[in-house]
Design an enzyme around this catalytic site. Structure first.
Site, mmCIF file in Angstrom:
data_model
loop_
_atom_site.group_PDB
_atom_site.id
_atom_site.type_symbol
_atom_site.label_atom_id
_atom_site.label_comp_id
_atom_site.label_asym_id
_atom_site.label_seq_id
_atom_site.Cartn_x
_atom_site.Cartn_y
_atom_site.Cartn_z
ATOM 1 N N GLU A 1 0.835 -1.211 0.000
ATOM 2 C CA GLU A 1 0.000 0.000 0.000
ATOM 3 C C GLU A 1 0.865 1.255 0.000
ATOM 4 O O GLU A 1 0.569 2.231 -0.689
ATOM 5 C CB GLU A 1 -0.935 0.021 1.219
ATOM 6 C CG GLU A 1 -1.942 -1.120 1.256
ATOM 7 C CD GLU A 1 -3.075 -0.976 0.247
ATOM 8 O OE1 GLU A 1 -3.138 0.044 -0.468
ATOM 9 O OE2 GLU A 1 -3.909 -1.906 0.176
ATOM 10 N N ARG B 1 0.539 3.765 -3.155
ATOM 11 C CA ARG B 1 -0.096 5.060 -2.875
ATOM 12 C C ARG B 1 0.936 6.165 -2.648
ATOM 13 O O ARG B 1 0.809 7.259 -3.195
ATOM 14 C CB ARG B 1 -1.004 4.965 -1.642
ATOM 15 C CG ARG B 1 -2.096 3.947 -1.799
ATOM 16 C CD ARG B 1 -3.112 4.045 -0.681
ATOM 17 N NE ARG B 1 -3.851 2.791 -0.564
ATOM 18 C CZ ARG B 1 -5.115 2.701 -0.201
ATOM 19 N NH1 ARG B 1 -5.815 3.768 0.102
ATOM 20 N NH2 ARG B 1 -5.713 1.528 -0.102
ATOM 21 N N ASP C 1 -4.723 -9.733 -8.428
ATOM 22 C CA ASP C 1 -4.966 -8.727 -9.478
ATOM 23 C C ASP C 1 -3.763 -7.963 -10.055
ATOM 24 O O ASP C 1 -3.365 -8.155 -11.205
ATOM 25 C CB ASP C 1 -6.047 -7.724 -9.032
ATOM 26 C CG ASP C 1 -5.877 -7.178 -7.616
ATOM 27 O OD1 ASP C 1 -4.817 -7.421 -7.011
ATOM 28 O OD2 ASP C 1 -6.795 -6.493 -7.128
ATOM 29 N N GLU D 1 -12.445 0.353 -9.952
ATOM 30 C CA GLU D 1 -12.098 -0.599 -11.029
ATOM 31 C C GLU D 1 -13.037 -0.579 -12.231
ATOM 32 O O GLU D 1 -12.583 -0.713 -13.385
ATOM 33 C CB GLU D 1 -12.005 -2.029 -10.471
ATOM 34 C CG GLU D 1 -10.833 -2.255 -9.512
ATOM 35 C CD GLU D 1 -11.043 -1.672 -8.124
ATOM 36 O OE1 GLU D 1 -12.218 -1.371 -7.784
ATOM 37 O OE2 GLU D 1 -10.063 -1.509 -7.374
ATOM 38 N N THR E 1 -1.025 0.907 -10.278
ATOM 39 C CA THR E 1 -2.307 0.303 -9.902
ATOM 40 C C THR E 1 -3.155 1.220 -9.026
ATOM 41 O O THR E 1 -4.303 0.919 -8.747
ATOM 42 C CB THR E 1 -2.096 -1.068 -9.230
ATOM 43 O OG1 THR E 1 -3.353 -1.734 -9.152
ATOM 44 C CG2 THR E 1 -1.483 -0.925 -7.850
#
Ligand code: DMJ
Length: 541
Positions: A166, A170, A299, A433, A519
């Site tokens: 994360e 991010r 994913d 998404e 992503t």
């Protein structure tokens, strides 16, 4: 002998001086002594900070085009784009007022919010995640406020255990994108400082990183819920883009070597049915449970294989091959058509296919479209079609709800089609998404239905998730009077609103030939690496 005498005199003099100082100290009050200690401490911290913020060697900047254009000529589309910008302003202003410096906002309680992925410190996740969206929307005052906060307050020397994945997608992704868009050095410096704090996570017997690391001590560990102490495929497999950029910007191959080591290790492993399981034990180097998913836990690993190739200006053919192989196995074992004709991607669990698709899996429509060009056996048309079918299925999952917002997971079983069955799968937490896939499909086809579907989602979010203190997720998309979860996720500003804004912009804003989105929707420029000296993959030599 003279030398001995000289030394003895020096020791005596030092001793006397120390005694004098001690006597002086004792005359001082406790408060005075404490103040002196504090001043000394501050000096040391300042010195360390100076050392940490040393300017990095300059590197040639990649071709940065299309960072402030995209104004549509059609007044109707312009209005829609302005509406999305207004929503961004509402989300940001409320965070600014009630949650500033906290990781996220509770828009109903009107206070800061955080979860364990960010550790126990206030790291301003929303600020970092939102920066590039603010920039491309032309919200420059807000961007500057964010920059100022980061410059003065974002500090990684904290005793806090964070998620490596994360923080990478991010924070490092957000800081790098802000750097490339604005050219402000502070973002690059912070990204590199933070990356240095993540490196101890790779100190495992295999080099597969821990899921979490303590930023201060460097101690790492895995999530308690993960199968047999495993690390997660979508976590350790979603570092490549950012780490290649870090090596590019610093000239230090350490980051690149870490992610290439992961790739090499994965290449050597057996894959059941050609599929990558979601769990891998970092001590033994063996797979955990044989679960495979293109949604949660799997994913973005697949996404980063494709994007590693795109980001290398299509030089990293090894990554492209791994992507093609993986996608072929996924198509064979996980993708099916429902009785009602909806194409869906299920999950492989304990030797059988679970006919359930997650909201997270819906990003794959965009991924198939993005990977169509350059696909094996010239199957571009096939993959674009597959992307369109996934987009259609995910739109159905929205359209079959009361709020016209998609559930977290939906089934294709026993007469149920694209609908959530379990109560705890009916929530919508402002995820991007489905909109992400609409945007990619729009870029590749210009079929107006994607803008139409994106507008339906914009209106639904504005109607059902907007509150006076920001935007909140909802707990049941099938209920006409939904309850709020009271969280404004940072990815709502980073991704959902950015993809909507791009959907209503011209294609010359962040063109896909020049930019690859990580992503978390942070755009990173394509690198033409032929002249750099990164070791490892010949593509980068
Ligand atoms: C985001 O943080 C990223 O898109 C990630 O890849 C998956 N989950 C969230 C949004 O749903």
């Amino acid at each position: 002998r003279e030398e001995e005498e000289r030394l003895r005199n020096k020791i005596r003099a030092d001793h006397e001086k120390a005694l004098e100082e001690a006597k002086e100290k004792l005359k001082k009050s406790r408060d005075e002594i404490q103040a002196e200690i504090q001043t000394e401490k501050n000096k040391v911290v300042q010195e360390l900070k100076k050392k940490d913020s040393k300017p990095l060697p300059p590197v040639p900047l990649p071709n940065l085009i299309g960072i402030n254009s995209g104004e549509p000529a059609d007044p109707d589309i312009r209005e829609k784009r302005n509406k999305v910008k207004e929503m961004m302003k509402h989300a940001w202003d409320n965070y600014r007022q009630y949650g500033w410096g906290h990781n996220e906002l509770k828009p109903i309680a009107r206070k800061g919010h955080s979860t364990n992925i960010f550790g126990n410190s206030q790291m301003g996740a929303t600020i970092v995640d939102a920066l590039d969206t603010l920039y491309i929307m032309g919200l420059h005052d807000e961007f500057r406020e964010g920059q100022e906060w980061i410059d003065k307050n974002l500090d990684f020397s904290v005793n806090s255990e964070v998620s490596v994945f994360e923080v990478n997608i991010r924070f490092i992704g957000g800081l790098l994108a802000a750097y490339y868009l604005s050219g402000q050095e502070v973002f690059k410096i912070k990204a590199v400082q933070l990356a240095g704090k993540l490196l101890p996570a790779f100190n495992t017997p295999t080099g597969i990183p821990w899921a979490m690391v303590n930023l201060k001590s460097g101690v790492g560990r895995n999530w308690g819920w993960a199968s047999a102490g495993s690390s997660i495929l979508a976590e350790f497999g979603t570092l490549h883009m950012e780490f290649v950029h870090l090596s590019y910007l610093t000239g230090d191959p350490v980051y690149y070597n870490k992610v290439m080591h992961i790739r090499k290790l994965l290449q050597k492993m057996d894959r059941p049915n050609g599929l990558y399981p979601n769990y891998l034990n970092p001590r033994t180097g063996r797979w955990g449970q044989h679960h495979t998913s293109v949604g949660g836990l799997g994913d973005s690993f697949y996404e980063y294989l494709l994007k590693a190739w795109l980001m290398s200006d299509k030089m990293d053919t090894e990554a492209r091959k791994m992507y093609d192989d993986a996608i072929e196995a996924i198509e064979k074992h996980l993708i099916r058509k429902s009785n009602g004709g909806l194409t869906f991607i299920g999950e492989w669990k304990n030797g059988h296919l679970e006919r359930k698709m997650g909201h997270l899996t819906c990003f794959a429509g965009g991924m198939f479209a993005l990977g169509a060009d350059g696909s094996r056996d010239d199957k571009a048309g096939h993959y674009l079609q597959l992307g369109a079918e996934i987009a259609h299925t995910c739109h159905e999952s929205y359209d079959r709800t009361t709020l016209k917002l998609g559930p977290e997971a939906f089934k294709f079983d026993g007469g149920v089609e694209a609908v959530a069955v379990r109560q705890n799968e009916k929530y919508y937490i402002l995820r991007p998404e489905v909109i992400e896939t609409y945007w990619y499909m729009w870029r590749f086809t210009h079929d107006p239905k994607y803008r139409q579907w994106g507008w339906e989602a914009t209106q639904a979010i504005d109607k059902y998730c907007r509150v006076s203190g920001g935007f909140s997720g909802v707990k049941d998309v099938y209920s006409s009077s939904p309850t709020y979860d009271d969280v404004q996720q940072s990815f709502f500003l980073a991704e959902t609103l950015k993809y909507l804004y791009l959907l209503f912009s011209n294609d010359d804003l962040l063109p896909l030939d020049n930019w690859v989105f990580n992503t978390e929707a942070h755009p990173l420029p394509v690198l033409h690496l032929a002249n750099t000296t990164l070791s490892g993959n010949p593509a980068y030599r």
